[in-house]
Scaffold this active site. Structure first.
Site, PDB file in Angstrom:
ATOM      1  CE  LYS A  89     -46.228  14.855 -41.893  1.00 33.95           C
ATOM      2  NZ  LYS A  89     -45.805  15.748 -43.017  1.00 33.95           N
ATOM      3  CD  GLN A 110     -53.046  16.777 -45.263  1.00 29.56           C
ATOM      4  OE1 GLN A 110     -53.071  17.261 -46.383  1.00 29.56           O
ATOM      5  NE2 GLN A 110     -52.634  15.545 -45.038  1.00 29.56           N
ATOM      6  CE  LYS A 113     -55.778  13.891 -46.980  1.00 32.53           C
ATOM      7  NZ  LYS A 113     -54.824  14.031 -48.110  1.00 32.53           N
ATOM      8  CE  LYS A 125     -51.484  19.660 -49.306  1.00 29.11           C
ATOM      9  NZ  LYS A 125     -51.832  18.241 -49.152  1.00 29.11           N
ATOM     10  N   GLY A 164     -44.410  16.436 -49.169  1.00 34.44           N
ATOM     11  CA  GLY A 164     -44.643  16.695 -50.586  1.00 34.44           C
ATOM     12  C   GLY A 164     -46.122  16.756 -50.938  1.00 34.44           C
ATOM     13  CG  ASP A 165     -50.095  18.051 -52.490  1.00 36.33           C
ATOM     14  OD1 ASP A 165     -50.749  17.284 -51.785  1.00 36.33           O
ATOM     15  OD2 ASP A 165     -50.604  18.646 -53.468  1.00 36.33           O
ATOM     16  CG  ASN A 239     -45.020   9.523 -55.205  1.00 37.48           C
ATOM     17  OD1 ASN A 239     -44.213   8.813 -55.793  1.00 37.48           O
ATOM     18  ND2 ASN A 239     -44.988   9.776 -53.924  1.00 37.48           N
TER      19      ASN A 239
HETATM   20  N1  GLU Z   1     -49.753  15.792 -49.569  1.00 36.93           N
HETATM   21  C1  GLU Z   1     -50.173  14.549 -49.001  1.00 36.93           C
HETATM   22  C2  GLU Z   1     -51.639  14.609 -48.635  1.00 36.93           C
HETATM   23  O1  GLU Z   1     -52.401  15.246 -49.324  1.00 36.93           O
HETATM   24  C3  GLU Z   1     -49.259  14.073 -47.894  1.00 36.93           C
HETATM   25  C4  GLU Z   1     -49.094  15.003 -46.736  1.00 36.93           C
HETATM   26  C5  GLU Z   1     -48.040  14.539 -45.743  1.00 36.93           C
HETATM   27  O2  GLU Z   1     -47.475  13.485 -45.896  1.00 36.93           O
HETATM   28  O3  GLU Z   1     -47.823  15.309 -44.781  1.00 36.93           O
HETATM   29  O4  GLU Z   1     -52.107  13.995 -47.712  1.00 36.93           O
END
Ligand code: GLU
Length: 450
Positions: A89, A110, A113, A125, A164-165, A239
């Site tokens: 994810k 990620q 996190k 990612k 998104g990012d 955002n």
């Molecule tokens: N790009 C966002 C992050 O850095 C969201 C990633 C997501 O929702 O999968 O956490």
């Protein structure tokens, strides 16, 4: 610490020139010492060597035709880093600065996190060096479709779920989802950050910014303070920044800055949220326009910034919310923030502070919430979107927001209690890295050598 130096040396040899990736790895590994000393099992199972190596790295050509009929070629990436806790994810970034080192650092962050959210999601990612700036809607669509022509075979609602990012919002997700659906014939919850009318979640757009503010509230509550009446600086105008500004205003704080790639706005009376949304969500205009509409606000063009510095971090404030991009806040900026009385930093962006800046914040003993904890509200709400899709339900805004709030409170508790457990109360960098790592590493050990 020899294990840190050895690991970084090996990464440099086997994956050269991935600067940001080494930075992210070093920061995590430096924090792990007390855990590795306390429990020999991580060394025994060689978890460090395993966790810094992505499970799978997909790199591909993205060829597309621009409006002049010319063939354009970009690099495409999806790094499926770790699936110990759940399906891969993480977002997709479209920005000219993207190369393997950026996607790898983001994927690595990620993992931890996502672990901190307490939800069943692994880390990944993706992205491309495609620059969406100045492209027509049709060019964006053709790029997204071409990107998906390769990516579709690697993703799925229980395997890998992109979002998104930077450079990727609901429009790009829409084009990618449309092409996925066309290629597979499936209407799956394979993306998050979708529009509300075709499977998106209410409050997903707001989640990262709101979450960063909820995290700051937790840090302040621990020292008997609130955000009410506080002057705050925010960087970015995407955002994350927009909804950080919105939530700060709702809780009685005054955000006074925002920035985009061309310059920054300082509006001492407080950012006008309606103008900010109009410029960035409706018109796609530069922030220089903001100063036209609010003459009391001051615009500084990036070309006029002092070398290597963003003037946002020299504005007097009580709290700062770096919400633009990696390494946007350096050691000199940290010194300026501290000198001006800033005592709370909550990171909405991924790795916005350099190691030098982090060291200053920790030495000063201020409330410092690193990105992998403070900005986890976005991906956490993505998981709530997956849950809604899987159960064919749509929750109300209040339902999603209250779950987000509870998740952020829980992340703060986990991170701060882990810091205390290892005798470093208040060091949320150490707390976040150890708590995230321990959860992933334990799952990796349970699942064997795979
Ligand atoms: N790009 C966002 C992050 O850095 C969201 C990633 C997501 O929702 O999968 O956490």
């Amino acid at each position: 610490m020899p294990y840190v130096a050895d690991t970084i040396a090996k990464l440099k040899r086997t994956g050269p020139a991935e600067i940001e990736y080494y930075q992210a790895v070093e920061e995590v590994l430096m924090s792990l010492r007390p855990l590795l000393d306390k429990d020999a099992k991580y060394k025994k199972h060689n978890i460090i060597d395993r966790i810094v190596e992505p499970e799978r790295q997909i790199m591909f050509r993205v060829a597309w035709i621009d409006d002049k009929g010319q063939v354009q070629v970009n690099k495409g990436y999806r790094i499926e880093f770790n699936s110990a806790l759940g399906p891969y994810k993480g977002g997709i970034r479209l920005h000219p600065s993207v190369y393997a080192g950026i996607i790898k650092f983001l994927g690595f962050e990620q993992i931890f996190k996502n672990a901190l959210t307490g939800l069943a999601i692994g880390g990944a990612k993706g992205g491309s060096d495609f620059d969406p700036k100045g492209k027509s809607d049709n060019e964006i669509m053709r790029f997204c479709q071409s990107f998906m022509n390769e990516l579709y075979r690697h993703i799925g609602p229980t395997t890998d779920i992109p979002a998104g990012d930077i450079g990727v919002g609901a429009r790009e997700i829409g084009y990618m989802f449309g092409q996925y659906k066309r290629l597979t014939g499936r209407y799956d919850g394979v993306f998050t950050g979708k529009k509300i009318n075709w499977g998106g979640s209410l409050a997903r757009k707001e989640a990262t910014g709101y979450g960063a503010v909820y995290f700051a509230q937790n840090m302040l509550a621990a020292i008997g303070q609130t955000l009410e009446g506080k002057t705050c600086v925010v960087s970015g105008a995407g955002n994350v920044a927009i909804y950080t500004v919105e939530k700060l205003q709702q809780v009685g704080a005054t955000p006074v800055t925002v920035s985009d790639s061309r310059g920054m706005i300082h509006h001492p009376q407080g950012i006008n949220l309606a103008t900010l949304k109009q410029l960035k969500e409706v018109e796609g205009a530069s922030l220089s326009e903001y100063a036209q509409r609010h003459p009391e606000a001051r615009y500084t063009a990036a070309a006029d910034y002092p070398a290597g510095r963003n003037p946002i971090w020299s504005v007097r404030c009580d709290a700062a919310f770096p919400s633009a991009t990696q390494n946007e806040l350096n050691e000199a900026d940290a010194v300026a923030l501290l000198k001006n009385g800033c005592s709370c930093i909550s990171e909405g962006a991924n790795m916005p502070s350099t190691q030098g800046a982090i060291d200053k914040f920790l030495a000063a003993g201020i409330s410092y919430g690193p990105g992998k904890a403070a900005n986890a509200g976005g991906v956490a709400t993505s998981q709530l979107e997956m849950a809604q899709n899987a159960s064919m339900q749509q929750w109300t805004f209040e339902e999603v927001d209250s779950r987000l709030h509870a998740i952020m409170n829980n992340i703060y508790q986990t991170v701060s209690s882990t810091a205390a457990e290892f005798g470093q109360a208040g060091n949320l960098v150490l707390g976040a890295n150890i708590a995230g790592f321990r959860k992933v590493a334990d799952a990796m050990i349970d699942q064997g050598v795979v």
